[in-house]
Scaffold this motif. Sequence first.
Motif, short mmCIF file in Angstrom:
data_model
loop_
_atom_site.label_atom_id
_atom_site.label_comp_id
_atom_site.label_asym_id
_atom_site.label_seq_id
_atom_site.Cartn_x
_atom_site.Cartn_y
_atom_site.Cartn_z
N LYS A 63 -11.82 5.75 14.94
CA LYS A 63 -13.11 6.23 15.44
C LYS A 63 -14.24 5.27 15.09
CE LYS A 63 -12.12 11.22 15.38
NZ LYS A 63 -12.40 12.48 14.68
N PHE A 64 -14.15 4.64 13.93
CA PHE A 64 -15.29 3.85 13.43
C PHE A 64 -15.02 2.35 13.43
CE2 PHE A 64 -15.53 8.05 11.39
CZ PHE A 64 -16.74 8.47 11.93
N THR A 65 -13.92 1.94 14.07
CA THR A 65 -13.63 0.50 14.18
C THR A 65 -13.88 0.07 15.62
OG1 THR A 65 -11.96 0.64 12.43
CG2 THR A 65 -11.88 -1.30 13.88
N PRO A 66 -14.75 -0.90 15.85
CA PRO A 66 -15.03 -1.33 17.22
C PRO A 66 -13.88 -2.12 17.81
CG PRO A 66 -16.19 -2.71 15.65
CD PRO A 66 -15.55 -1.63 14.85
N SER A 67 -13.92 -2.30 19.13
CA SER A 67 -12.89 -3.09 19.82
C SER A 67 -12.86 -4.51 19.25
CB SER A 67 -13.18 -3.12 21.32
OG SER A 67 -12.23 -3.90 21.99
N GLY A 68 -11.65 -5.00 19.02
CA GLY A 68 -11.48 -6.31 18.42
C GLY A 68 -11.30 -6.26 16.92
N GLY A 69 -11.49 -5.09 16.34
CA GLY A 69 -11.33 -4.94 14.90
C GLY A 69 -9.87 -4.75 14.51
N THR A 70 -9.65 -4.56 13.20
CA THR A 70 -8.29 -4.45 12.66
C THR A 70 -8.19 -3.22 11.75
OG1 THR A 70 -8.01 -6.85 12.68
CG2 THR A 70 -6.52 -5.59 11.26
N VAL A 71 -7.06 -2.53 11.89
CA VAL A 71 -6.71 -1.44 10.97
C VAL A 71 -5.38 -1.83 10.33
CG1 VAL A 71 -6.11 0.98 10.73
CG2 VAL A 71 -7.94 0.31 12.31
N ARG A 72 -5.36 -1.87 9.00
CA ARG A 72 -4.17 -2.36 8.30
C ARG A 72 -3.61 -1.26 7.40
NH1 ARG A 72 -6.07 -6.60 6.95
NH2 ARG A 72 -4.89 -8.16 8.11
N VAL A 73 -2.31 -1.02 7.53
CA VAL A 73 -1.60 -0.07 6.68
C VAL A 73 -0.69 -0.86 5.75
CG1 VAL A 73 -0.06 1.92 6.59
CG2 VAL A 73 -1.66 1.68 8.50
N SER A 74 -0.83 -0.64 4.43
CA SER A 74 0.01 -1.37 3.47
C SER A 74 0.39 -0.43 2.34
CB SER A 74 -0.73 -2.59 2.93
OG SER A 74 -1.91 -2.19 2.26
N ALA A 75 1.39 -0.84 1.58
CA ALA A 75 1.85 -0.02 0.46
C ALA A 75 2.44 -0.92 -0.60
CB ALA A 75 2.88 1.01 0.93
N ARG A 76 2.31 -0.49 -1.86
CA ARG A 76 2.96 -1.20 -2.97
C ARG A 76 3.24 -0.19 -4.07
NH1 ARG A 76 -0.61 -2.49 -7.12
NH2 ARG A 76 -2.83 -2.23 -6.66
N ALA A 77 4.28 -0.50 -4.85
CA ALA A 77 4.73 0.42 -5.89
C ALA A 77 4.43 -0.14 -7.27
CB ALA A 77 6.23 0.69 -5.76
N GLY A 78 4.09 0.74 -8.20
CA GLY A 78 3.91 0.38 -9.60
C GLY A 78 5.01 1.01 -10.43
N ASP A 79 4.78 1.07 -11.73
CA ASP A 79 5.81 1.63 -12.62
C ASP A 79 5.92 3.15 -12.46
OD1 ASP A 79 6.31 -0.87 -13.62
OD2 ASP A 79 4.88 -0.67 -15.27
N GLU A 80 4.79 3.82 -12.27
CA GLU A 80 4.81 5.28 -12.24
C GLU A 80 4.23 5.88 -10.97
OE1 GLU A 80 2.79 6.61 -15.69
OE2 GLU A 80 4.28 5.81 -17.10
N GLN A 81 3.76 5.01 -10.04
CA GLN A 81 3.13 5.54 -8.84
C GLN A 81 3.28 4.56 -7.68
OE1 GLN A 81 -0.88 5.96 -10.30
NE2 GLN A 81 -1.43 3.86 -9.86
N ILE A 82 3.04 5.09 -6.51
CA ILE A 82 3.07 4.26 -5.30
C ILE A 82 1.72 4.43 -4.60
CG2 ILE A 82 4.06 6.05 -3.82
CD1 ILE A 82 5.73 3.76 -2.55
N GLN A 83 1.20 3.32 -4.06
CA GLN A 83 -0.14 3.33 -3.48
C GLN A 83 -0.08 2.90 -2.02
OE1 GLN A 83 -3.98 0.71 -4.51
NE2 GLN A 83 -3.33 2.03 -6.21
#
Length: 459
Positions: A372-392
């Motif tokens: 909704k708030f990203t104009p045309s030509g913009g980027t939306v990035r989904v990423s993930a990484r894990a730590g010792d006790e949690q995942i982000q």
Amino acid sequence: MQGIKKRLVGSYLLVILLTVLIMDTFLLLGVRQYYYDNVQDILKKQAEVAGSFYGRYLSDKDLAREAGALLEIFSSTTAAQVQIINAPGVVLADSQGAPTAPNPLFADTQRALAGELGQWQGNLPVTGEPAMSVAYPLKSGAQVVGAVRFVTSLTGIHGVVKNIALILIVTGLLVLILATAVSVLLSTTITGPVEKITRVAGEMAAGRFSARAVKKYDDEVGKLADTLNYMAEEIVRYDQLKNQFIASISHELRTPLTSIKGWAVTLRSGGLKNMAELNDGLSIIERESDRLTLLVDELLDFSRLSAGKITLQQDTVYLPELLDSIVKQLNPRARRQGINLLCETPQDLPVVKADSNRLKQVFINLLDNAFKFTPSGGTVRVSARAGDEQIQIRIADTGNGIPQTELPKVKQKFYKGTASAGSGIGLSICDEIVKLHRGQLIIDSAPGQGTEVRVILPL
């Protein structure tokens, strides 16, 4: 109902009364013992001096013949009654009258005739007045030939002790009167603000949230006033947000309903000229119905979350697979809007125990906000990484961003920012779902630099 003021005054007075009673009792006993000890010490010294005098100068003479002379010598230096007693216990001489046999119950005489210093305290048999006596043995060599006895009345000391007791009682009463006044004053400083706060709370309970408690002291009662005022401000703010929410929902519902009704009337009237227009109308009806369904679902979820009735159906969830499926589902929308949707999730992420449908709801809602708030030509990035006790999991966009003044409030119920176009409960629902998973939802943003949302889940 007994008031706090009465309990405080009663407690203060009880403590002070007990303190005064204990102090007066100990003081009185101490003064009495002090006088008694002084009299006893004087009598002891006089008796010891008399006994020593007899042993040094008159021990070789007959006690009966020297009794008068001894009495005159010993009584000249004291105000006490002096008695000279022989070994059988007969009073040979008495400074206050004719010789009489002493009461055999006088323990001091018996101990003196046994060769030791004797002491006695009690009431005299004849007059009944309180008295104290000390007897000392008179020795001729190693043999006890008699005793010298000093007797003094304690009536004067009793009078002094009574006067001191009267002074202590009067002083104690004055202390109690002063303590009563101070207790009433102190309790008023406590109960007065409490009574005012109670009246203000009653006004708030009646719906008058403009009422405010006055903070007089910076203490626990003052903090209570601050808390009550803060609560009233929050209630007013949430009431305003609720009204805004109702108005917003009414508008959100009215728009698709108007479109659906308009096309339904058009279709029913038969005014369409070709199949293309018919299909367009049916497509609009379908999309607006989907919008209505989404709004209703959000309202139902919000109601269940508020009532604590949502339970998670937890199972083992492989996040790369879940995120990939969501990105594929939203790719057509991203292409229509001209947004570059990227998914950067490593395949070796550990599994988590979670409700996959609820997590999907969270991620779709966050991506919907990003679109909704990203104009045309913009980027939306989904990423993930894990730590010792949690995942982000991170969802970052290059959109307009959120003003710093609004950032702390965007997860609050009913809150709609200046650029918001939704119902105002989407992020609140996402936050509650993440909390049910014992996780955190953190939003970082800056105007013109985009927004990054982090969903942190425990492993």
